[in-house]
Design a protein around this motif. Structure first.
Motif, PDB file in Angstrom:
ATOM      1  N   PRO A 148      98.562   4.979  35.171  1.00  0.00           N
ATOM      2  CA  PRO A 148      98.067   4.091  36.227  1.00  0.00           C
ATOM      3  C   PRO A 148      97.105   2.778  35.917  1.00  0.00           C
ATOM      4  CG  PRO A 148      98.547   6.157  37.087  1.00  0.00           C
ATOM      5  CD  PRO A 148      98.510   6.396  35.356  1.00  0.00           C
ATOM      6  N   GLN A 149      95.956   3.343  35.355  1.00  0.00           N
ATOM      7  CA  GLN A 149      94.895   2.442  35.096  1.00  0.00           C
ATOM      8  C   GLN A 149      95.411   1.091  34.269  1.00  0.00           C
ATOM      9  OE1 GLN A 149      94.942   5.607  34.157  1.00  0.00           O
ATOM     10  NE2 GLN A 149      93.639   6.185  32.674  1.00  0.00           N
ATOM     11  N   ASN A 150      96.559   1.461  33.377  1.00  0.00           N
ATOM     12  CA  ASN A 150      96.987   0.456  32.497  1.00  0.00           C
ATOM     13  C   ASN A 150      97.795  -0.590  33.097  1.00  0.00           C
ATOM     14  OD1 ASN A 150      95.597   1.371  30.120  1.00  0.00           O
ATOM     15  ND2 ASN A 150      97.233   2.722  29.650  1.00  0.00           N
ATOM     16  N   ALA A 151      98.358  -0.334  34.504  1.00  0.00           N
ATOM     17  CA  ALA A 151      99.230  -0.784  35.068  1.00  0.00           C
ATOM     18  C   ALA A 151      98.566  -1.961  35.919  1.00  0.00           C
ATOM     19  CB  ALA A 151     100.314  -0.132  35.948  1.00  0.00           C
ATOM     20  N   TYR A 152      97.416  -1.574  36.220  1.00  0.00           N
ATOM     21  CA  TYR A 152      96.646  -2.583  36.932  1.00  0.00           C
ATOM     22  C   TYR A 152      96.560  -4.185  36.323  1.00  0.00           C
ATOM     23  CZ  TYR A 152      95.479   1.196  40.423  1.00  0.00           C
ATOM     24  OH  TYR A 152      95.556   1.919  41.432  1.00  0.00           O
ATOM     25  N   PRO A 153      96.296  -4.153  35.200  1.00  0.00           N
ATOM     26  CA  PRO A 153      96.024  -5.476  34.430  1.00  0.00           C
ATOM     27  C   PRO A 153      97.217  -6.287  34.414  1.00  0.00           C
ATOM     28  CG  PRO A 153      95.021  -3.684  33.000  1.00  0.00           C
ATOM     29  CD  PRO A 153      95.721  -2.883  34.013  1.00  0.00           C
ATOM     30  N   LEU A 154      98.398  -5.541  34.249  1.00  0.00           N
ATOM     31  CA  LEU A 154      99.564  -6.329  34.369  1.00  0.00           C
ATOM     32  C   LEU A 154      99.694  -7.093  35.715  1.00  0.00           C
ATOM     33  CD1 LEU A 154     101.900  -3.696  32.280  1.00  0.00           C
ATOM     34  CD2 LEU A 154     100.796  -5.931  31.401  1.00  0.00           C
ATOM     35  N   LEU A 155      99.721  -6.101  36.735  1.00  0.00           N
ATOM     36  CA  LEU A 155      99.857  -6.622  38.026  1.00  0.00           C
ATOM     37  C   LEU A 155      98.844  -7.919  38.579  1.00  0.00           C
ATOM     38  CD1 LEU A 155     100.692  -3.115  39.664  1.00  0.00           C
ATOM     39  CD2 LEU A 155     102.293  -4.779  39.627  1.00  0.00           C
ATOM     40  N   ARG A 156      97.669  -7.704  38.249  1.00  0.00           N
ATOM     41  CA  ARG A 156      96.764  -8.583  38.317  1.00  0.00           C
ATOM     42  C   ARG A 156      97.126  -9.765  37.772  1.00  0.00           C
ATOM     43  NH1 ARG A 156      92.540  -4.393  38.125  1.00  0.00           N
ATOM     44  NH2 ARG A 156      92.423  -4.864  35.869  1.00  0.00           N
TER      45      ARG A 156
END
Length: 429
Positions: A346-354
């Protein structure tokens, strides 16, 4: 042609609740013990299906259109399947006066706190998914499973269990006296459902005709205390899948029925008198409208995705493109969902969404006690547009007037008393 067996009726005794504790004056004031009329559906497993040739031909053509849509777009836009499924769920619920925006529905599916209607429609989506997954076997157990998923958060309606009391459609919550429709007494339900399942296995009946008649018979039986309409339309999707009319996506037939709700209700009434043509006609028209509407939804989503290709600045191998593929079919997402789909943490998904939020493709909102959700307003607008088109009513004069045949019912006969429950007006049909 009216060789189909009409329903008959029987008289039942209704007594006000706690009548034994009432004085005779109060009991009399409330109407006292009185008879009411309950439906006795005919068995249909071996009934002859006789329809005018023009009606059969139109139904066959509509079934082919459903299959063509599924074959042409199903393999290419398999990712859009969930969008169509959710649209069907929303439309199916709208028939029962449950409405909510696409954003609210998708948010509810992720656990967001919102309107009760959105939660119910999200549950309807799960029921439709169950219908597809169980389509290899149309059985009483499969029907109960559909209902159990649909009604999981409404335990007072005994999810997945046949009713053990009477239900009726009408304006009074106190008694079935004068109700618009009283379903058969609950003791008849298991046998009637077995008969319906046997009818659903008849391969010589054209697919869309069988789907329409099985749906109408299900609504006549009304086997549950609530959720009969939604479960009945999930059953229709299961039969279409079972008959291989559809294989890849749930084509939103219920959305087509929205074009003429009154005609749909009248067709169910005609079916119960032995007239099959109206309900088959409604399903035929609904199928054609559903295909046209679904094609437009797919085109709208394709247009949005083409716009993303021009606007988004990212390398061709960037994970943001995979995120957008997910958003195209699930326009409200959270980081755990993206992580599961991409096989990352999940922590690697946040940069993509941001990144996509900063580029103006997604919008974000923090949901109380749940977390942050991201959404594509463009895809949500396309889904809402689909629902709006589905909800447009046809002009009254667009459907030819058909004289209603006189209804002849046999003499009433008495049975033992039974408990009663009213289903809310408008639900179940």
């Amino acid at each position: 042609m009216t060789s189909w067996p009409a329903v008959t009726v029987e008289t039942m005794l209704w007594e006000p609740e706690d009548v034994q504790q009432m004085g005779p004056g109060l009991s009399a004031y409330l109407g006292g013990s009185r008879n009411y009329v309950a439906t006795v559906p005919a068995t249909i497993a071996g009934a002859a299906v006789a329809l005018p040739g023009v009606v059969l031909a139109a139904a066959e053509d509509a079934a082919r259109e459903l299959s063509r849509f599924d074959a042409e777009l199903g393999h290419r836009v398999a990712a859009f399947g969930p969008v169509l499924l959710r649209s069907e769920a929303s439309a199916s619920s709208q028939i029962e006066q449950l409405t909510a925006s696409a954003r609210a529905i998708f948010t509810a599916e992720l656990g967001g706190r919102g309107a009760r209607n959105a939660t119910l429609i999200a549950a309807n989506t799960a029921s439709l998914q169950s219908a597809i997954e169980t389509a290899d076997a149309i059985t009483p157990a499969a029907i109960r499973q559909m209902h159990a998923i649909l009604m999981v958060d409404q335990p007072r309606h005994t999810p997945g269990e046949w009713r053990a009391e009477a239900v009726w459609i009408g304006t009074s919550s106190q008694s079935p006296i004068g109700a618009d429709y009283v379903a058969p007494r609950w003791e008849r339900v298991p046998e009637l459902v077995d008969d319906l399942v046997a009818f659903s296995s008849r391969v010589e009946v054209p697919s869309l005709v069988l789907t329409a008649l099985a749906h109408a018979q299900f609504e006549t039986i009304h086997p549950f205390t609530d959720g009969n309409g939604r479960t009945g339309r999930a059953l229709a999707q299961a039969i279409l899948r079972h008959r291989a009319v559809t294989r890849n996506v749930a084509v939103p037939v219920s959305a087509g029925l929205l074009a003429d709700i009154q005609g749909y209700h009248e067709a169910l009434t005609a079916y119960r008198s032995g007239d099959l043509e109206p309900i088959v006609a409604r399903f035929t028209e609904a199928s054609v409208r559903a295909v046209v509407n679904a094609r437009q939804l797919v085109a709208d989503i394709d247009q949005v995705r083409a716009g993303w290709q021009e606007r988004v600045r990212a390398r061709s191998d960037s994970g943001v493109w995979r995120v957008l593929d997910i958003v195209a079919r699930t326009p409200v997402v959270d980081a755990p969902l993206i992580a599961r789909e991409l096989g990352i943490r999940p922590q690697n998904a946040y940069p993509l969404l941001r990144d996509l939020t900063e580029q103006g493709v997604l919008n974000s909102k923090a949901e109380y006690q749940v977390g942050t959700f991201w959404r594509s307003d463009e895809i949500l607008k396309a889904v809402d547009g689909f629902a709006a088109r589905a909800g447009r009513r046809q002009p009254a004069q667009s459907r030819p007037e058909r004289p209603s045949p006189p209804r002849k019912l046999p003499p009433l006969r008495s049975t033992k008393p039974q408990p009663t429950r009213r289903e809310p007006p408008g639900l179940g049909f």
